[in-house]
Design an enzyme around this catalytic site. Structure first.
Site, PDB file in Angstrom:
ATOM      1  N   TYR A   1       0.823  -1.054   0.083  1.00  0.00           N
ATOM      2  CA  TYR A   1       0.269  -0.113  -0.349  1.00  0.00           C
ATOM      3  C   TYR A   1       0.413   1.624  -0.061  1.00  0.00           C
ATOM      4  CZ  TYR A   1      -4.139  -2.247   0.432  1.00  0.00           C
ATOM      5  OH  TYR A   1      -5.167  -2.987   0.931  1.00  0.00           O
TER       6      TYR A   1
ATOM      7  N   LYS B   1       3.249 -15.447   5.004  1.00  0.00           N
ATOM      8  CA  LYS B   1       3.717 -16.441   4.490  1.00  0.00           C
ATOM      9  C   LYS B   1       5.001 -16.614   4.363  1.00  0.00           C
ATOM     10  CE  LYS B   1       2.364 -18.240   0.613  1.00  0.00           C
ATOM     11  NZ  LYS B   1       1.831 -19.305   0.311  1.00  0.00           N
TER      12      LYS B   1
ATOM     13  N   ASP C   1      -2.709 -18.295   3.043  1.00  0.00           N
ATOM     14  CA  ASP C   1      -3.566 -19.375   2.558  1.00  0.00           C
ATOM     15  C   ASP C   1      -3.918 -20.715   3.576  1.00  0.00           C
ATOM     16  OD1 ASP C   1      -1.049 -20.930   2.805  1.00  0.00           O
ATOM     17  OD2 ASP C   1      -0.991 -21.431   1.058  1.00  0.00           O
TER      18      ASP C   1
ATOM     19  N   ASP D   1      -6.205  -6.826   3.901  1.00  0.00           N
ATOM     20  CA  ASP D   1      -7.913  -7.145   3.394  1.00  0.00           C
ATOM     21  C   ASP D   1      -8.064  -7.939   2.754  1.00  0.00           C
ATOM     22  OD1 ASP D   1      -8.965  -5.227   2.171  1.00  0.00           O
ATOM     23  OD2 ASP D   1      -7.758  -5.911  -0.079  1.00  0.00           O
TER      24      ASP D   1
ATOM     25  N   ASP E   1     -12.400  -9.423   4.167  1.00  0.00           N
ATOM     26  CA  ASP E   1     -13.884  -9.501   3.272  1.00  0.00           C
ATOM     27  C   ASP E   1     -13.998 -10.894   3.339  1.00  0.00           C
ATOM     28  OD1 ASP E   1     -13.614  -7.387   2.003  1.00  0.00           O
ATOM     29  OD2 ASP E   1     -13.986  -7.748   0.105  1.00  0.00           O
TER      30      ASP E   1
HETATM   31  C1  IPM Z   1     -11.078  -1.704   2.654  1.00  0.00           C
HETATM   32  C2  IPM Z   1     -10.674  -1.134   0.845  1.00  0.00           C
HETATM   33  C3  IPM Z   1      -9.349  -0.360   0.641  1.00  0.00           C
HETATM   34  C4  IPM Z   1      -7.998  -1.460   1.180  1.00  0.00           C
HETATM   35  C5  IPM Z   1      -9.315   0.110  -0.902  1.00  0.00           C
HETATM   36  C6  IPM Z   1     -10.980   1.169  -1.453  1.00  0.00           C
HETATM   37  C7  IPM Z   1      -8.454   1.180  -0.762  1.00  0.00           C
HETATM   38  O1  IPM Z   1     -10.437  -1.766   0.406  1.00  0.00           O
HETATM   39  O2  IPM Z   1     -10.922  -1.045   3.471  1.00  0.00           O
HETATM   40  O3  IPM Z   1     -10.439  -2.745   3.399  1.00  0.00           O
HETATM   41  O4  IPM Z   1      -7.485  -1.810  -0.055  1.00  0.00           O
HETATM   42  O5  IPM Z   1      -7.972  -1.260   2.104  1.00  0.00           O
HETATM   43 MN    MN Z   2     -10.922  -4.749   1.617  1.00  0.00          MN
END
Ligand code: IPM
Ligand code: MN
Length: 355
Positions: free
Chosen positions: A139, A191, A225, A249, A253
């Site tokens: 990042y 990793k 993984d 990140d 999700d």
């Molecule tokens: C998150 C989002 C952001 C990230 C994006 C929108 C830059 O996916 O907050 O998880 O990758 O951190």
């Molecule tokens: Mn994200």
């Protein structure tokens, strides 16, 4: 009753951001009335519409101004008419970096009555926190491209970490594990079999700091993984997971969908000594914009995390109890348009049922 007044900057942002922030604010105000503190809100219109209108993403002066607030409450950033990356990098990532919000705290907690895609798993199995490092990794934008557009194009985007960045994140994660009354177990997700520089640094720092300063915390290591696999198969193994920015990140999700999805998943960008920013994990959901159907609970839960961070623990627990009541006894589903209630009605329900 803290009697305090907090100054909160609002960045409702794009898409459904403003709709969910409105409900978050509603619940925060109700909690303030009940628990004896005040919140004063100042709203900023940074986001896609302003960018398209004025060409301005986030002026330097705004970054300075944000430093004066007690916290920032953000809705969503991302606009279908703006090239991906401009707003995300220019607003969200810029604030995370410039305010040095080096922790991204993302609880993965399944509330009663919420459906999880994980077979035979319930609220007692899915209750952990991901401490995502929020300032380094891929990042940082370090890298480059040459011979662009040719067959020999080279693109590099580096995974970057310093020892001190890794250490401050690990310490935060150990402290966070100590505060939780669950398993006192911190799992490092890395990793080390491929990223033999970066995750070797993480792993050495993890064991050194842990052995020296946190002997009461059990340490575990998982490759990223495998982490994904166990988050699906045996989420009950986890208490706190600490990891770098990129893996964090991705796995959050996955975590979010196991706790009921983007309608409920909340997060905080934390600078323990500065200004922190709270936001739902989900995006701007353009197709639901303005329809009053999006689920505001992720924003409500981000507000709850903000109160926790500000030291209003009782109010935070009250919001959580109310969210549990609403998810367990009221909503048909957490999905946009399928809740059985509108966005504003869900906000009302949480605000009215604070106990
Ligand atoms: C998150 C989002 C952001 C990230 C994006 C929108 C830059 O996916 O907050 O998880 O990758 O951190
Ligand atoms: Mn994200």
């Amino acid at each position: 009753m803290s009697g305090k007044t907090y100054q909160i900057a609002l960045i409702p942002g794009d898409g459904t951001g403003p709709e969910v922030v409105r409900e978050g604010v509603k619940v925060l105000q109700a909690a303030g009335e009940k628990f004896g503190f005040k919140m004063e809100f100042a709203s900023f219109d940074f986001g896609g519409d302003r960018f398209l209108r004025t060409g301005e993403v986030l002026p330097d002066a705004a970054v300075l101004e944000f430093k004066k607030f007690d916290a920032i409450f953000l809705g969503a950033i991302g606009h279908p008419d703006v090239k991906p990356g401009i707003l995300e990098k220019g607003i969200l990532l810029r604030l995370r970096f410039e305010l040095d919000q080096y922790i991204n705290l993302r609880p993965v907690k399944l509330y009663p009555g919420v459906e999880t895609p994980l077979k035979d798993k319930g609220p007692e199995d899915i209750d952990y926190v991901v401490v995502r490092e929020n300032s380094g990794d891929c990042y940082t934008g370090i890298g480059g491209v040459s011979m662009k557009g040719t067959a020999d194009e080279v693109a590099v985007q580096n995974m970057v970490y310093t020892r001190s960045q890794v250490e401050r994140c690990l310490r935060y994660a150990f402290e966070c594990t100590r505060k939780r009354a669950r398993k006192k177990t911190l799992a490092l997700c890395g990793k080390t079999n491929v990223l033999t520089y970066v995750y070797d640094l993480w792993e050495r720092a993890f064991h050194e700091i842990g052995a020296r300063d946190y002997p009461d915390i059990r340490r575990e290591y998982y490759h990223v993984d495998a982490t994904c696999m166990w988050m699906v198969k045996n989420p009950e193994w986890f208490d706190v997971i600490v990891t770098g920015n990129m893996f964090g990140d991705i796995i959050t999700d996955l975590g979010a969908i196991t706790q009921g999805g983007m309608g409920i998943a909340a997060g905080g960008n934390i600078n323990p000594a500065g200004v922190s920013m709270f936001e739902p994990i989900g995006g701007s959901a353009p197709k639901y914009t303005g329809k009053n159907v999006i689920n505001p609970l992720a924003a409500v839960c981000s507000g709850m995390m903000m109160l926790e961070h500000l030291g209003e623990e009782k109010a935070a627990r009250s919001i959580e109890r109310s969210v549990i009541f609403v998810t367990g006894k009221k909503l048909k589903s957490l999905a946009a348009g399928k809740m059985g209630y509108s966005t504003s009605e869900v906000g009302d329900l949480v605000a009215k049922n604070l106990t």
